[in-house]
Design a protein around this motif. Structure first.
Motif, PDB file in Angstrom:
ATOM      1  N   ILE A   1      25.348  73.060  53.525  1.00  0.00           N
ATOM      2  CA  ILE A   1      25.605  71.678  53.940  1.00  0.00           C
ATOM      3  C   ILE A   1      25.840  70.791  52.715  1.00  0.00           C
ATOM      4  O   ILE A   1      26.710  69.906  52.726  1.00  0.00           O
ATOM      5  CB  ILE A   1      24.427  71.158  54.778  1.00  0.00           C
TER       6      ILE A   1
ATOM      7  N   PHE B   1      30.078  67.298  62.112  1.00  0.00           N
ATOM      8  CA  PHE B   1      30.260  66.991  60.689  1.00  0.00           C
ATOM      9  C   PHE B   1      31.645  66.417  60.409  1.00  0.00           C
ATOM     10  O   PHE B   1      31.844  65.721  59.409  1.00  0.00           O
ATOM     11  CB  PHE B   1      30.032  68.250  59.837  1.00  0.00           C
TER      12      PHE B   1
ATOM     13  N   SER C   1      32.280  71.434  69.855  1.00  0.00           N
ATOM     14  CA  SER C   1      30.816  71.464  70.008  1.00  0.00           C
ATOM     15  C   SER C   1      30.403  72.338  71.189  1.00  0.00           C
ATOM     16  O   SER C   1      29.376  73.039  71.131  1.00  0.00           O
ATOM     17  CB  SER C   1      30.285  70.039  70.199  1.00  0.00           C
TER      18      SER C   1
ATOM     19  N   GLN D   1      21.151  77.607  54.119  1.00  0.00           N
ATOM     20  CA  GLN D   1      21.862  76.697  55.021  1.00  0.00           C
ATOM     21  C   GLN D   1      21.979  75.306  54.406  1.00  0.00           C
ATOM     22  O   GLN D   1      23.025  74.661  54.512  1.00  0.00           O
ATOM     23  CB  GLN D   1      21.117  76.634  56.350  1.00  0.00           C
TER      24      GLN D   1
ATOM     25  N   LEU E   1      21.700  65.799  64.910  1.00  0.00           N
ATOM     26  CA  LEU E   1      21.111  66.952  64.230  1.00  0.00           C
ATOM     27  C   LEU E   1      19.575  66.921  64.304  1.00  0.00           C
ATOM     28  O   LEU E   1      18.931  67.965  64.413  1.00  0.00           O
ATOM     29  CB  LEU E   1      21.572  66.987  62.781  1.00  0.00           C
TER      30      LEU E   1
ATOM     31  N   GLN F   1      25.026  79.362  69.592  1.00  0.00           N
ATOM     32  CA  GLN F   1      23.731  78.983  69.032  1.00  0.00           C
ATOM     33  C   GLN F   1      22.701  78.728  70.137  1.00  0.00           C
ATOM     34  O   GLN F   1      21.760  77.959  69.946  1.00  0.00           O
ATOM     35  CB  GLN F   1      23.898  77.708  68.177  1.00  0.00           C
TER      36      GLN F   1
ATOM     37  N   TYR G   1      24.904  72.917  65.507  1.00  0.00           N
ATOM     38  CA  TYR G   1      25.829  72.556  64.431  1.00  0.00           C
ATOM     39  C   TYR G   1      27.262  72.748  64.923  1.00  0.00           C
ATOM     40  O   TYR G   1      27.529  73.569  65.798  1.00  0.00           O
ATOM     41  CB  TYR G   1      25.598  73.430  63.194  1.00  0.00           C
TER      42      TYR G   1
ATOM     43  N   HIS H   1      18.697  65.713  56.976  1.00  0.00           N
ATOM     44  CA  HIS H   1      18.661  67.074  57.507  1.00  0.00           C
ATOM     45  C   HIS H   1      17.620  67.913  56.776  1.00  0.00           C
ATOM     46  O   HIS H   1      16.924  68.735  57.386  1.00  0.00           O
ATOM     47  CB  HIS H   1      20.042  67.705  57.384  1.00  0.00           C
TER      48      HIS H   1
ATOM     49  N   ARG I   1      19.494  76.626  68.756  1.00  0.00           N
ATOM     50  CA  ARG I   1      19.517  75.173  68.855  1.00  0.00           C
ATOM     51  C   ARG I   1      19.388  74.738  70.312  1.00  0.00           C
ATOM     52  O   ARG I   1      19.568  75.555  71.232  1.00  0.00           O
ATOM     53  CB  ARG I   1      20.825  74.616  68.277  1.00  0.00           C
TER      54      ARG I   1
END
Length: 413
Positions: free
Chosen positions: A162, A105, A44, A158, A95, A51, A101, A135, A55
């Protein structure tokens, strides 16, 4: 010697894949969970660097959410439903807050995997579906009111990615679940087959011991009564009776020892050949020692008889003569052996009458004869004759194949 993989059983699947979740439910999966936690935390951090403009940056709250998602996986063996919903809820919150991201997951995937393979398929589907739907709602509708949102909706490409990820996780977990059930069924079938073979072997040994002991003890019983009756007045004839007892007991001990040796070492070949119809003269001689005159008639041309069928035919005749000795007032018996194409027919008659209990009942002797015939696909009939005697009739099939060397019957003995 067969090579064995350190993570694989002999001829089976990998142990980690074939092992049922309940077999390890007594302990928490600390090593694998710590490894997953390290991957999630480090991954992460790396993913956040790529990102930064899209994000929200990782902070203490994000780290706590990741830690919570990983910690829920400690329950995946004992409480798989709680584990999959706990990791999914933490991942959904992560999320929704707009954090990057990445390996988050993985926690949902592991929780889903554990729930599916342990049989909680609906819970796993619900948890993963909730993550995806949540999401979608956040990325295309609720993003306007989120404090960390950049004011733009996510692309549907996207969302498809997912969704594909969720389907792949569920499909993989379902595949492993099906394989585990198949391996469990095969293990159960092998165990059941082993039990059946053990039961059949015990039954075969019991039949052998019964036939050996019943015949020999019957001869010994008759001769001991004769010896006691003649001991004072005719000692020489009593000596003959004792000699017959000695020979019968010696032969019985030898056959019992052979059966027990085979029972102790089932993998070894028998030390002595199993008795067959070629030993009928010995059987006739033993019956004569018990005061029974036996006439043997061969009909037809005898070919090669497999040892199992030969043994069954001998034991059926032996048990029938034993019943004559024990239950019939007749001192004569006739044995007829018919050799035909693809079968052997046996018939044992005595003139009767019965002196004790009805010999046609459901005793172990007659039951053993029926079992021997049934195992080989044959038939057997036993019952009183219309003239007061008793008859045992059996038919045993011979396996089809090239004919062996023929042996013509020798007529009457």
């Amino acid at each position: 010697m067969e090579e064995r993989h350190p993570f694989r059983g002999r001829g089976g699947p990998p142990r980690w894949l074939a092992q049922a979740p309940e077999s390890s439910a007594s302990r928490l999966p600390w090593p694998s969970t710590v490894l997953i936690g390290a991957v999630v935390m480090i991954g992460s951090t790396v993913a956040a660097r790529g990102q930064m403009d899209e994000r929200a940056p990782l902070n203490l709250f994000a780290r706590l959410l990741l830690l919570l998602a990983v910690a829920a996986l400690l329950l995946r063996h004992r409480h798989p439903v709680a584990a999959v919903f706990g990791s999914s809820a933490a991942a959904m919150t992560y999320l929704t807050a707009g954090y990057p991201y990445g390996p988050v997951f993985l926690t949902v995937a592991v929780g889903c995997f554990g729930a599916v393979v342990s049989g909680h398929r609906r819970a796993a589907w619900t948890a993963v579906g909730t993550v995806w739907l949540g999401h979608v709602l956040v990325a295309h509708w609720l993003y306007r009111w989120l404090p960390l949102s950049d004011g733009r909706a996510a692309s549907w490409g996207q969302e498809l990615g997912i969704a594909a990820w969720a389907v792949a996780i569920i499909a993989t977990a379902e595949f492993v679940r099906v394989r585990r059930e198949q391996w469990a069924d095969r293990r159960a079938e092998r165990a059941a087959a082993e039990r059946r073979r053990a039961d059949e072997e015990r039954l075969r040994m019991a039949r052998e011991l019964h036939d050996i002991l019943a015949h020999s003890i019957s001869v010994i019983n008759v001769q001991s009564n004769v010896g006691l009756a003649l001991l004072d007045s005719y000692p020489e004839q009593a000596r003959d009776a004792l000699t017959t007892i000695r020979n019968a007991s010696k032969e019985a001990l030898g056959e019992v020892r052979q059966v027990l040796d085979a029972l102790r070492t089932p993998g070894d070949a028998p030390r002595a050949p199993a008795p067959g119809l070629d030993r009928l003269p010995e059987l006739v001689e033993q019956a004569a020692g018990a005061g029974l005159t036996v006439t043997v008639e061969d009909d037809g041309v005898r070919g090669t008889v497999p040892p199992g069928i030969d043994l069954a035919a001998f034991r059926i005749v032996q048990e029938a003569l034993t019943n004559v000795v024990r239950h019939s007032g007749s001192r004569t018996a006739r044995v007829r052996i018919g050799h035909g194409p693809g079968r052997i027919r046996l018939r044992v008659d005595d003139e009767g009458p019965a002196t004790g209990d009805d010999a046609g009942g459901s005793g172990n002797g007659l039951a053993g004869m029926r079992e021997r015939a049934a195992v080989l696909g044959g038939t057997i009939e036993a019952g009183p004759r219309t003239d007061g005697g008793f008859r045992v009739r059996a038919e045993l099939p011979l396996p089809s194949g090239p004919p062996g060397p023929a042996v013509r019957g020798e007529g009457t003995t």
